[in-house]
Motif scaffolding. Structure first.
Motif, PDB file in Angstrom:
ATOM      1  N   VAL A   9       0.861   9.853   8.618  1.00 26.03           N
ATOM      2  CA  VAL A   9       0.110   8.603   8.682  1.00 26.03           C
ATOM      3  C   VAL A   9       0.042   8.146  10.137  1.00 26.03           C
ATOM      4  CG1 VAL A   9       0.041   6.187   7.951  1.00 26.03           C
ATOM      5  CG2 VAL A   9       0.862   7.941   6.366  1.00 26.03           C
ATOM      6  N   ARG A  10      -1.159   7.877  10.599  1.00 24.80           N
ATOM      7  CA  ARG A  10      -1.357   7.376  11.964  1.00 24.80           C
ATOM      8  C   ARG A  10      -1.240   5.860  11.928  1.00 24.80           C
ATOM      9  NH1 ARG A  10      -2.824   9.730  16.317  1.00 24.80           N
ATOM     10  NH2 ARG A  10      -3.439  11.584  15.190  1.00 24.80           N
ATOM     11  N   VAL A  11      -0.423   5.304  12.831  1.00 26.65           N
ATOM     12  CA  VAL A  11      -0.219   3.862  12.929  1.00 26.65           C
ATOM     13  C   VAL A  11      -0.687   3.423  14.312  1.00 26.65           C
ATOM     14  CG1 VAL A  11       1.465   2.000  12.787  1.00 26.65           C
ATOM     15  CG2 VAL A  11       1.779   4.043  11.395  1.00 26.65           C
ATOM     16  N   TRP A  12      -1.621   2.495  14.341  1.00 24.30           N
ATOM     17  CA  TRP A  12      -2.222   2.095  15.613  1.00 24.30           C
ATOM     18  C   TRP A  12      -1.358   1.080  16.345  1.00 24.30           C
ATOM     19  CZ3 TRP A  12      -5.827   5.035  17.531  1.00 24.30           C
ATOM     20  CH2 TRP A  12      -6.507   5.876  16.653  1.00 24.30           C
ATOM     21  N   GLN A  34       0.842  -1.189   0.000  1.00 21.67           N
ATOM     22  CA  GLN A  34       0.000   0.000   0.000  1.00 21.67           C
ATOM     23  C   GLN A  34       0.880   1.242   0.000  1.00 21.67           C
ATOM     24  OE1 GLN A  34      -2.899   0.014   3.094  1.00 21.67           O
ATOM     25  NE2 GLN A  34      -3.533   2.083   2.721  1.00 21.67           N
ATOM     26  N   ARG A  35       0.430   2.307  -0.638  1.00 22.77           N
ATOM     27  CA  ARG A  35       1.167   3.569  -0.647  1.00 22.77           C
ATOM     28  C   ARG A  35       0.647   4.449   0.491  1.00 22.77           C
ATOM     29  NH1 ARG A  35       4.727   4.143  -4.605  1.00 22.77           N
ATOM     30  NH2 ARG A  35       4.368   3.053  -6.544  1.00 22.77           N
ATOM     31  N   TYR A  36       1.576   5.138   1.138  1.00 16.74           N
ATOM     32  CA  TYR A  36       1.226   6.024   2.245  1.00 16.74           C
ATOM     33  C   TYR A  36       1.719   7.426   1.939  1.00 16.74           C
ATOM     34  CZ  TYR A  36       0.605   1.665   4.816  1.00 16.74           C
ATOM     35  OH  TYR A  36       0.204   0.431   5.222  1.00 16.74           O
ATOM     36  N   ASP A  37       0.901   8.415   2.207  1.00 22.02           N
ATOM     37  CA  ASP A  37       1.303   9.808   2.045  1.00 22.02           C
ATOM     38  C   ASP A  37       1.832  10.287   3.393  1.00 22.02           C
ATOM     39  OD1 ASP A  37       1.679  12.481   1.542  1.00 22.02           O
ATOM     40  OD2 ASP A  37      -0.434  12.920   1.184  1.00 22.02           O
ATOM     41  N   VAL A  68       3.638   9.130  11.778  1.00 25.78           N
ATOM     42  CA  VAL A  68       4.871   9.227  11.003  1.00 25.78           C
ATOM     43  C   VAL A  68       4.636  10.262   9.913  1.00 25.78           C
ATOM     44  CG1 VAL A  68       6.495   7.988   9.520  1.00 25.78           C
ATOM     45  CG2 VAL A  68       5.399   6.798  11.429  1.00 25.78           C
ATOM     46  N   TRP A  69       5.529  11.268   9.842  1.00 25.97           N
ATOM     47  CA  TRP A  69       5.378  12.294   8.815  1.00 25.97           C
ATOM     48  C   TRP A  69       6.701  12.964   8.523  1.00 25.97           C
ATOM     49  CZ3 TRP A  69       5.904  17.650   9.971  1.00 25.97           C
ATOM     50  CH2 TRP A  69       6.027  17.949  11.321  1.00 25.97           C
ATOM     51  N   ARG A  70       6.733  13.680   7.401  1.00 26.26           N
ATOM     52  CA  ARG A  70       7.901  14.475   7.078  1.00 26.26           C
ATOM     53  C   ARG A  70       7.446  15.829   6.584  1.00 26.26           C
ATOM     54  NH1 ARG A  70       8.501  15.237   2.312  1.00 26.26           N
ATOM     55  NH2 ARG A  70       9.508  14.470   0.518  1.00 26.26           N
ATOM     56  N   SER A  71       8.208  16.833   6.949  1.00 20.97           N
ATOM     57  CA  SER A  71       7.890  18.219   6.624  1.00 20.97           C
ATOM     58  C   SER A  71       8.444  18.575   5.254  1.00 20.97           C
ATOM     59  CB  SER A  71       8.503  19.136   7.682  1.00 20.97           C
ATOM     60  OG  SER A  71       8.482  20.482   7.241  1.00 20.97           O
ATOM     61  N   GLN A  72       7.733  19.425   4.545  1.00 22.24           N
ATOM     62  CA  GLN A  72       8.248  19.892   3.257  1.00 22.24           C
ATOM     63  C   GLN A  72       9.477  20.778   3.439  1.00 22.24           C
ATOM     64  OE1 GLN A  72       4.992  21.981   1.456  1.00 22.24           O
ATOM     65  NE2 GLN A  72       5.236  23.784   2.736  1.00 22.24           N
ATOM     66  N   ALA A  88       3.196  -4.113  13.437  1.00 16.40           N
ATOM     67  CA  ALA A  88       4.602  -3.872  13.099  1.00 16.40           C
ATOM     68  C   ALA A  88       4.800  -3.863  11.586  1.00 16.40           C
ATOM     69  CB  ALA A  88       5.489  -4.927  13.755  1.00 16.40           C
ATOM     70  N   ARG A  89       4.077  -4.711  10.867  1.00 14.87           N
ATOM     71  CA  ARG A  89       4.170  -4.714   9.403  1.00 14.87           C
ATOM     72  C   ARG A  89       3.690  -3.387   8.823  1.00 14.87           C
ATOM     73  NH1 ARG A  89       2.009 -10.653   9.287  1.00 14.87           N
ATOM     74  NH2 ARG A  89       3.991 -11.768   9.127  1.00 14.87           N
ATOM     75  N   VAL A  90       2.590  -2.857   9.359  1.00 11.55           N
ATOM     76  CA  VAL A  90       2.087  -1.562   8.890  1.00 11.55           C
ATOM     77  C   VAL A  90       3.108  -0.467   9.188  1.00 11.55           C
ATOM     78  CG1 VAL A  90       0.297   0.187   9.195  1.00 11.55           C
ATOM     79  CG2 VAL A  90      -0.340  -2.215   9.042  1.00 11.55           C
ATOM     80  N   LEU A  91       3.667  -0.471  10.392  1.00  7.67           N
ATOM     81  CA  LEU A  91       4.680   0.526  10.742  1.00  7.67           C
ATOM     82  C   LEU A  91       5.873   0.423   9.796  1.00  7.67           C
ATOM     83  CD1 LEU A  91       5.848   2.752  12.505  1.00  7.67           C
ATOM     84  CD2 LEU A  91       6.675   0.972  14.067  1.00  7.67           C
ATOM     85  N   ARG A  92       6.332  -0.787   9.515  1.00  6.18           N
ATOM     86  CA  ARG A  92       7.447  -0.986   8.585  1.00  6.18           C
ATOM     87  C   ARG A  92       7.122  -0.380   7.224  1.00  6.18           C
ATOM     88  NH1 ARG A  92       7.628  -6.743   6.740  1.00  6.18           N
ATOM     89  NH2 ARG A  92       5.862  -5.886   5.622  1.00  6.18           N
ATOM     90  N   ASP A  93       5.919  -0.649   6.716  1.00  5.65           N
ATOM     91  CA  ASP A  93       5.533  -0.124   5.404  1.00  5.65           C
ATOM     92  C   ASP A  93       5.486   1.398   5.403  1.00  5.65           C
ATOM     93  OD1 ASP A  93       3.164  -2.816   4.634  1.00  5.65           O
ATOM     94  OD2 ASP A  93       5.361  -2.731   4.531  1.00  5.65           O
ATOM     95  N   VAL A  94       4.964   1.987   6.476  1.00  3.29           N
ATOM     96  CA  VAL A  94       4.905   3.448   6.568  1.00  3.29           C
ATOM     97  C   VAL A  94       6.311   4.038   6.637  1.00  3.29           C
ATOM     98  CG1 VAL A  94       4.181   5.379   8.026  1.00  3.29           C
ATOM     99  CG2 VAL A  94       2.605   3.500   7.586  1.00  3.29           C
ATOM    100  N   LEU A  95       7.180   3.429   7.440  1.00  3.14           N
ATOM    101  CA  LEU A  95       8.558   3.922   7.532  1.00  3.14           C
ATOM    102  C   LEU A  95       9.292   3.759   6.208  1.00  3.14           C
ATOM    103  CD1 LEU A  95       9.519   2.667  11.087  1.00  3.14           C
ATOM    104  CD2 LEU A  95       9.129   5.030  10.369  1.00  3.14           C
ATOM    105  N   ASP A  96       9.080   2.657   5.502  1.00  2.00           N
ATOM    106  CA  ASP A  96       9.679   2.475   4.173  1.00  2.00           C
ATOM    107  C   ASP A  96       9.234   3.580   3.232  1.00  2.00           C
ATOM    108  OD1 ASP A  96       9.752  -1.194   3.931  1.00  2.00           O
ATOM    109  OD2 ASP A  96      11.105   0.225   4.891  1.00  2.00           O
ATOM    110  N   ALA A  97       7.943   3.932   3.272  1.00  2.00           N
ATOM    111  CA  ALA A  97       7.428   5.005   2.416  1.00  2.00           C
ATOM    112  C   ALA A  97       8.080   6.333   2.779  1.00  2.00           C
ATOM    113  CB  ALA A  97       5.908   5.100   2.563  1.00  2.00           C
TER     114      ALA A  97
END
Length: 74
Positions: free
Chosen positions: A12-15, A3-6, A27-31, A55-64
């Motif tokens: 992105v909120r990770v539960w 899945q792609r995460y913005d 998890v986010w990054r500033s412009q 943990a898999r969702v967190l990994r995917d968000v961090l990879d993005a």
């Protein structure tokens, strides 16, 4: 296909679960600082418990976030 995460603000909120019960981190990054990945955690004490699925969702968000920052996620 993953899945792609913005991860641009507000991110992105990770539960997850912490000592107070159900919680989340963001998890986010500033412009303005694209090389910095920001993780807002739910607890000061680092006692967050993750399921394998969470943990898999967190990994995917961090990879993005790493890919958006120009790093190599692999």
């Amino acid at each position: 296909m993953p899945q792609r995460y913005d991860v641009s603000y507000p991110g992105v909120r990770v539960w997850c679960r912490d000592e107070s019960g159900s919680s989340s981190l963001v998890v986010w990054r500033s412009q303005w600082t694209p090389e910095v990945i920001r993780i807002e955690t739910p607890t000061v004490f680092n006692r967050t418990v993750w399921t394998v699925g969470q943990a898999r969702v967190l990994r995917d968000v961090l990879d993005a976030a790493v890919r958006c920052a120009g790093g190599d996620a692999r």
